[in-house]
Design an enzyme around this catalytic site. Structure first.
Site, PDB file in Angstrom:
ATOM      1  N   GLY A  47       0.708  -1.066   0.135  1.00 58.70           N
ATOM      2  CA  GLY A  47       0.039   0.035  -0.122  1.00 58.70           C
ATOM      3  C   GLY A  47       0.909   1.367  -0.032  1.00 58.70           C
TER       4      GLY A  47
ATOM      5  N   GLN B 286       2.763   9.913   1.562  1.00 62.87           N
ATOM      6  CA  GLN B 286       3.923   9.286   1.681  1.00 62.87           C
ATOM      7  C   GLN B 286       4.869   9.545   0.360  1.00 62.87           C
ATOM      8  OE1 GLN B 286       2.385   5.046   2.161  1.00 62.87           O
ATOM      9  NE2 GLN B 286       4.174   5.128   3.344  1.00 62.87           N
TER      10      GLN B 286
ATOM     11  N   CYS C  79       6.094  -0.029   7.640  1.00 62.57           N
ATOM     12  CA  CYS C  79       5.665   1.101   6.953  1.00 62.57           C
ATOM     13  C   CYS C  79       6.832   1.529   5.694  1.00 62.57           C
ATOM     14  CB  CYS C  79       5.243   2.191   7.683  1.00 62.57           C
ATOM     15  SG  CYS C  79       4.727   3.859   7.104  1.00 62.57           S
ATOM     16  N   LEU C  80       6.599   1.772   4.752  1.00 60.66           N
ATOM     17  CA  LEU C  80       7.597   2.401   3.819  1.00 60.66           C
ATOM     18  C   LEU C  80       8.235   3.581   4.212  1.00 60.66           C
ATOM     19  CD1 LEU C  80       5.975   1.507   0.484  1.00 60.66           C
ATOM     20  CD2 LEU C  80       7.973   0.303   1.751  1.00 60.66           C
TER      21      LEU C  80
ATOM     22  N   HIS D 222      -4.369   0.845   8.017  1.00 60.08           N
ATOM     23  CA  HIS D 222      -2.852   1.534   7.893  1.00 60.08           C
ATOM     24  C   HIS D 222      -3.021   2.618   6.638  1.00 60.08           C
ATOM     25  CE1 HIS D 222       1.587   0.902   8.076  1.00 60.08           C
ATOM     26  NE2 HIS D 222       1.660   1.967   7.036  1.00 60.08           N
ATOM     27  N   GLU D 223      -3.310   2.510   5.686  1.00 59.82           N
ATOM     28  CA  GLU D 223      -3.278   3.399   4.607  1.00 59.82           C
ATOM     29  C   GLU D 223      -4.176   4.589   5.007  1.00 59.82           C
ATOM     30  OE1 GLU D 223      -1.001   3.302   2.673  1.00 59.82           O
ATOM     31  OE2 GLU D 223      -0.234   1.209   2.970  1.00 59.82           O
TER      32      GLU D 223
ATOM     33  N   HIS E 297      -2.739   6.671   7.319  1.00 58.07           N
ATOM     34  CA  HIS E 297      -1.883   7.957   6.619  1.00 58.07           C
ATOM     35  C   HIS E 297      -2.590   9.257   6.160  1.00 58.07           C
ATOM     36  CE1 HIS E 297       1.968   6.299   6.621  1.00 58.07           C
ATOM     37  NE2 HIS E 297       1.760   5.242   5.948  1.00 58.07           N
TER      38      HIS E 297
HETATM   39 ZN    ZN Z   1       2.600   2.980   5.945  1.00 59.54          ZN
END
Ligand code: ZN
Length: 172
Positions: A49, A54, A107-108, A149-150, A153
């Site tokens: 995702g 991000q 998480c990226l 999670h997304e 964000h």
């Molecule tokens: Zn993330």
């Protein structure tokens, strides 16, 4: 296809509440082009995702795709099934089964770390697709986790706000 830079924790864009994408923006080719770049960036990372904040863009937009390339055991324990590529725009999330599942997630934007996070096991998401059409998603297990999670964000929330802090660790 240019890969986008994924911003890391500390960048204020990750802590801001993103704004809704307008119908006018949804009609522009630039938005579809951005989504293409987000898809390639997510795949290259690799991740399951990627939310617009991000990549430094404060819009309520995220891309999701989970090939579920993990062991059969992990698939079963995490209720993890492949999820095809799709886009959520201006999503709202409703918890449908609040009994939490606890698993490690990363998480990226917090590259190299993971922690155990309790997430609702089933959710419903009402959103728009990339063409501005309303969609409703009912998700369980790992897919429900990805959505939570997304969408976090898009509200300036990171998993470290929800984690069991004593489980926070490096992944290497
Ligand atoms: Zn993330």
């Amino acid at each position: 296809m240019p890969l986008l830079e994924i911003v890391q924790v500390g960048d204020p864009v990750l802590r801001a509440v993103a704004r809704a994408v307008t119908q006018e923006e949804l009609a522009r080719p630039e938005l579809l082009s951005l989504i293409d770049d987000m898809r390639e960036t997510m795949r290259a990372a690799p991740g399951v995702g990627l939310a617009a904040p991000q990549i430094g863009i404060g819009l309520k937009l995220a891309v999701i795709e989970d090939p579920a390339s993990v062991s059969a055991e992990d698939r079963a324990s995490r209720e993890r099934e492949p999820v095809p590529f799709h886009v959520i725009v201006n999503p709202t999330l409703t918890v449908e089964e609040s009994e939490p599942a606890r698993f490690y997630e990363g998480c990226l934007s917090l590259s190299g770390f993971a922690a155990e996070v309790a997430r609702a096991r089933a959710v419903r998401v009402d959103a728009l697709d990339e063409h501005g059409r309303p969609i409703t998603i009912r998700a369980r297990g790992w897919y429900a986790r990805i959505l939570q999670h997304e969408i976090d964000h898009l509200n300036g929330t990171l998993y470290i706000d929800r984690m069991d802090t004593r489980t926070f660790r490096r992944v290497d």
